[in-house]
Design an enzyme around this catalytic site. Sequence first.
Site, PDB file in Angstrom:
ATOM      1  CB  CYS A 138      19.249 -55.541  -6.587  1.00 41.09           C
ATOM      2  SG  CYS A 138      17.449 -55.081  -6.851  1.00 41.09           S
ATOM      3  CG  HIS A 239      19.894 -51.543  -3.817  1.00 39.38           C
ATOM      4  ND1 HIS A 239      20.647 -51.568  -4.899  1.00 39.38           N
ATOM      5  CD2 HIS A 239      18.488 -51.796  -4.281  1.00 39.38           C
ATOM      6  CE1 HIS A 239      19.762 -51.956  -5.966  1.00 39.38           C
ATOM      7  NE2 HIS A 239      18.655 -51.942  -5.546  1.00 39.38           N
ATOM      8  CD  GLU A 241      23.629 -50.421  -3.523  1.00 41.48           C
ATOM      9  OE1 GLU A 241      23.573 -51.582  -2.756  1.00 41.48           O
ATOM     10  OE2 GLU A 241      22.707 -49.968  -4.401  1.00 41.48           O
TER      11      GLU A 241
HETATM   12  N1  LIG Z   1      14.717 -56.790 -12.106  1.00 44.69           N
HETATM   13  C1  LIG Z   1      15.826 -55.972 -11.885  1.00 44.69           C
HETATM   14  C2  LIG Z   1      16.161 -55.532 -10.234  1.00 44.69           C
HETATM   15  C3  LIG Z   1      15.113 -54.306  -9.961  1.00 44.69           C
HETATM   16  C4  LIG Z   1      13.590 -54.970  -9.980  1.00 44.69           C
HETATM   17  O1  LIG Z   1      13.408 -56.076  -9.858  1.00 44.69           O
HETATM   18  O2  LIG Z   1      13.109 -54.063 -10.126  1.00 44.69           O
END
Ligand SMILES: NCCCC(=O)O
Length: 269
Positions: A138, A239, A241
Amino acid sequence: MASNDSDRTPVSTDPVVERRAEPGPRPVIGLTTYLEQAKQGVWDVRAAFLPQRYLDAVTSSGGVAVLLPPQPEPDAAAAAVMDGLDGLILTGGLDVQPELYGAQRHPLTDPARPDRDAWELALFRGAEERRVPVLAICRGLQLVNVARGGTLHQHLPEALGTERYRIGGGVFATNEVIADDGSVLAQLVGTDPIDVHSYHHQGIDQLGEGLIATARTDDGLVQAIESGGEGYVVGVQWHPEENAQDRRLFEGLVAAASAYSQARQDVDA
Ligand SMILES: NCCCC(=O)O
């Protein structure tokens, strides 16, 4: 586990996922953590934090999990720990500072965490120099892209007109992904559609130098990356995990880390 042999010759390893069942010493996998306010008994303290699911995914895949909180003097600290690691996981978390990819801050981009950004960039560069295998998750995928000179969409609901990747309230969205044939990702998860657990509002815009996109969603957003050169760098926008079926990504990293550890011992012998 640490030595200061920071200019160790890079070890050449192939992403040999079929080695996952081989017996041998458990490879040491470093996981980046972050600093949060947390309750511990009667105390409310600033603490190094990482959800346990990451640790369980590493240990159940055969690795030894070591936590890597942000450090002062990140370049020197990264050099000090990297020679003791066989694999690195860049974990999820808050947004990478847009200044690092030459963009002005979007109003909905998270407050800057320069300590974490600098630490993880130093760790990733240290891993690349030594060819320590990397799994980037991520935010980790986004950080790898920025480290390679790429850019990010700062707010996907604006950039792509969709909320499908972060529905909010801590609930993971489900998105379908198909790994490109011939990729390391495909060796790990196959080429049939898989459901992944998404929770992000940013994503890759311009791909960083030397990176290959190995999976996209049907709107074209990059969902997985790999390093085109030597070494094992696999990044996923979701994700793993959070999903038992995605344990294969951790098993793949542990297998590559075992191969790296063995190759390093052969060089040192
Ligand atoms: N930018 C951090 C990862 C999670 C998101 O994009 O919200």
